[in-house]
Design an enzyme around this catalytic site. Structure first.
Site, PDB file in Angstrom:
ATOM      1  N   PHE A 131     -46.564 -35.358  -2.363  1.00  0.00           N
ATOM      2  CA  PHE A 131     -46.913 -34.289  -1.437  1.00  0.00           C
ATOM      3  C   PHE A 131     -45.686 -33.877  -0.623  1.00  0.00           C
ATOM      4  CE2 PHE A 131     -48.504 -32.972   2.816  1.00  0.00           C
ATOM      5  CZ  PHE A 131     -49.102 -31.787   2.426  1.00  0.00           C
ATOM      6  N   GLN A 132     -45.385 -32.593  -0.613  1.00  0.00           N
ATOM      7  CA  GLN A 132     -44.256 -31.993   0.088  1.00  0.00           C
ATOM      8  C   GLN A 132     -42.907 -32.587  -0.332  1.00  0.00           C
ATOM      9  OE1 GLN A 132     -45.163 -31.876   4.366  1.00  0.00           O
ATOM     10  NE2 GLN A 132     -46.103 -29.861   4.063  1.00  0.00           N
ATOM     11  N   LYS A 181     -38.174 -41.128   4.298  1.00  0.00           N
ATOM     12  CA  LYS A 181     -38.991 -41.655   5.392  1.00  0.00           C
ATOM     13  C   LYS A 181     -38.793 -43.166   5.566  1.00  0.00           C
ATOM     14  CE  LYS A 181     -43.496 -40.683   7.453  1.00  0.00           C
ATOM     15  NZ  LYS A 181     -44.817 -40.034   7.257  1.00  0.00           N
ATOM     16  N   MET A 495     -31.217   1.875   6.058  1.00  0.00           N
ATOM     17  CA  MET A 495     -30.053   1.843   5.184  1.00  0.00           C
ATOM     18  C   MET A 495     -30.452   2.081   3.730  1.00  0.00           C
ATOM     19  SD  MET A 495     -26.824   1.731   5.159  1.00  0.00           S
ATOM     20  CE  MET A 495     -26.200   0.968   6.656  1.00  0.00           C
TER      21      MET A 495
END
Length: 580
Positions: A131-132, A181, A495
């Protein structure tokens, strides 16, 4: 051998004191040792241990909770640009880290020193599509000066020391450190922090070859039409005084890139204007007439050179730069002076002769007068009831007297601001030059204000770019950065529309953009604001914005189909610049 000598030989080496702490606490201790005073960030699961450690350091370092990680890194960039220090941003893993990529690319191409620290999943989960989890190291490798993944807390002190050293030294740039982590929560013996001043195989400051400086001086002394073009390298090298001494001794006309703007005051008598696609008339045309072109701390970007096969072919070219990769990359040089301009400029100044160059300088003045007549005055004082961006800038200059920091987003307003803003001191022009990042303006202005808290910071933004990062109004609401926000609203992506008008038969394909009620939006964030569309209200409205205690949003309605001139059309030589 006497007893004392024996004791000297056998005496044990002094033991280094260590402290047991978590990797997360070590991260904060390292930042403090680098004198980090502010962090722009957004917490999440994989970086949560670092945020938990940060809780105990609220009195020692300020953390600004941005509303999007892109806003965080742009704020860190703005801080770095006005303060001259390394900007710091935090983000979590996965989408948090990938949201930094645009800012990293922007910082890389514009040589902005930032250190980004991202959280990452546990080391044993790497490669499992946890996850992530994203491979942020490979994702960011092309857009960072250096990146590294820490999986063991023992690496934290040395890696962060190296990160700050690499980000700030030589040609500055962004560094990303990804910390798993497990390394964040790991307890280890923290040995203290030693700043880094050397990395094997990395040579940020070359040894200057005096013979090349002498060759450059000889070219300048023999020149009849010398021309200096300079970029942000003068500012990054903190060489503004050395640069001024150089051009003043030789009476050398000098033009800036948009990144080099403010290195010398706008009214310096030898400052002849801005280079580039929407730069001033004289500097562009006379690039192809000078006999010696002296490029200092700039990289011959395509927006400066136009067609390379028609760029300064008549001139002998001196290129002074700290990055050897830029030498001969785009433009072949006659003499290359590789080094820090803080060091090389005084060496060169000592060798050049004092000259008059009056006739050559007058040529720039003649082109300036023509541009004033054909372009500048009509833009500053337009006929009809519709306001122009140039007249807004002119009124702003009268009120700031050149003392404000001007932060721009990207588009027509950016070119107009860079053309017309007046500056008295360095580090006053903050813009996205190389990458051209819409959405840069607002968050960068927030960071710029933290980097220069005693200066007025004005964010000049178009209605398109503002809508890309307007959520950062929430950052202002919560933390109170007193940024003055000036939206120049032409109801177009200006632009792109200009190019569609000039080069695509006015086929306006998806460039008309509608806007919310910006004043109501600002008030919902607790920010005062006003919208004007009448010329007679302009000066009083600008003064009210600048005088207001705190942030303020002023929306000015400007001409919908006004174009920015002069302009070097794409694929053309700089001497083919159009005034209208």
């Amino acid at each position: 051998m006497n007893t004392l000598e024996i004791q000297k030989e056998t005496a044990p080496a002094p033991t280094k004191t260590t402290t047991t702490m978590s990797g997360s606490k070590a991260v904060i201790e390292c930042l403090l040792a680098e004198n980090t005073e502010i962090i722009f960030g957004y917490p999440g699961g994989a970086i949560m241990p670092i945020y938990d450690a940060l809780y105990d350091y609220k009195e020692k370092v300020e953390h600004i909770l941005v509303r999007h990680e892109q806003g965080g890194i742009h704020a860190a960039q703005g801080y770095a640009r006005t303060s001259g220090r390394v900007g710091v941003a935090f983000a979590t893993s996965g989408p948090g880290a990938t949201n930094l990529v645009t800012g990293l690319a922007d910082a890389q191409i514009d040589s902005t020193p930032v250190v980004c620290i991202t959280g990452q999943v546990f080391a044993h989960l790497l490669g499992t599509d946890a996850f992530q989890e994203t491979d942020v190291i490979n994702i960011t490798a092309p857009v960072t000066k250096w990146n590294y993944q820490i999986t063991d807390a023992n690496e934290i002190p040395s890696v962060l020391a190296k990160a700050f050293y690499i980000a700030a030294s030589g040609r500055p740039g962004p560094v990303l450190i990804d910390i798993t982590k497990n390394a964040q929560i790991q307890q280890f013996e923290f040995p203290g922090y030693e700043k880094c001043n050397h990395v094997r195989s990395y040579r940020p400051k070359p040894i200057v070859r005096k013979e090349y400086v002498e060759e450059a001086a000889a070219l300048i002394n023999n020149a009849q039409k010398p021309f200096v073009i300079f970029g942000q390298g003068v500012i990054l090298g903190k060489a503004e005084k050395e640069f001024a001494a150089f051009i003043e001794k030789g009476n050398l006309p000098a033009a800036w890139t948009i990144m080099g703007e403010s290195a010398i005051p706008s009214d310096h008598p030898l400052g002849v204007g801005m280079l580039g696609m929407h730069g001033n008339y004289g500097p562009n045309v006379l690039t192809n007439e000078c006999d010696v072109l002296i490029a200092i701390g700039m990289r011959f970007d395509d927006r400066v050179t136009g067609r390379l096969d028609k760029y300064a072919k008549q001139a002998q070219i001196i290129h002074m730069d700290i990055d050897p990769a830029e030498i001969d990359k785009n433009v072949k040089t006659t003499v290359a002076v590789w080094g820090d301009c803080k060091e090389t400029l005084p060496m060169l100044t000592a060798l050049i002769e004092q000259k008059d160059n009056a006739a050559w300088l007058n040529k720039f003045k003649e082109y300036t007068a023509e541009e004033e007549k054909e372009c500048i005055q009509p833009e500053m004082h337009p006929e009809g009831d519709v306001m122009s961006m140039a007249e807004v800038m002119n009124a702003l200059n009268e009120l700031t007297n050149g003392d404000a920091v001007i932060v721009t987003d990207v588009g027509q307003h950016q070119m107009v601001a860079c053309r017309y803003a007046k500056f008295n001191q360095s580090r006053s022009n903050v813009t996205s030059g190389g990458l051209g990042t819409m959405g840069f303006g607002l968050p960068a202005a927030i960071g710029a204000k933290y980097g220069a808290p005693d200066r007025t910071v004005v964010a000049i933004i178009g209605d398109g770019g503002f809508q890309m990062t307007l959520q950062e109004l929430g950052t202002i609401m919560q933390f109170g950065a007193a940024v003055k926000i000036l939206i120049l609203n032409n109801e177009f992506l200006g632009m792109v529309r200009q190019w569609q008008q000039l080069f695509h038969d006015k086929r306006y394909s998806f460039v008309n953009i509608t806007s919310p009620d910006y004043i109501m939006l600002a008030k919902s964030y607790g920010i005062e604001g006003r919208k004007i569309d009448q010329r007679e209200d302009l000066k009083s409205a600008l003064k009210a914005m600048l005088d207001h205690d705190g942030s303020y949003l002023l929306e000015v309605m400007v001409g919908k189909e006004n174009n920015v001139f002069p302009m070097v059309p794409q694929g053309c030589s700089v001497s083919e610049i159009r005034l209208k």
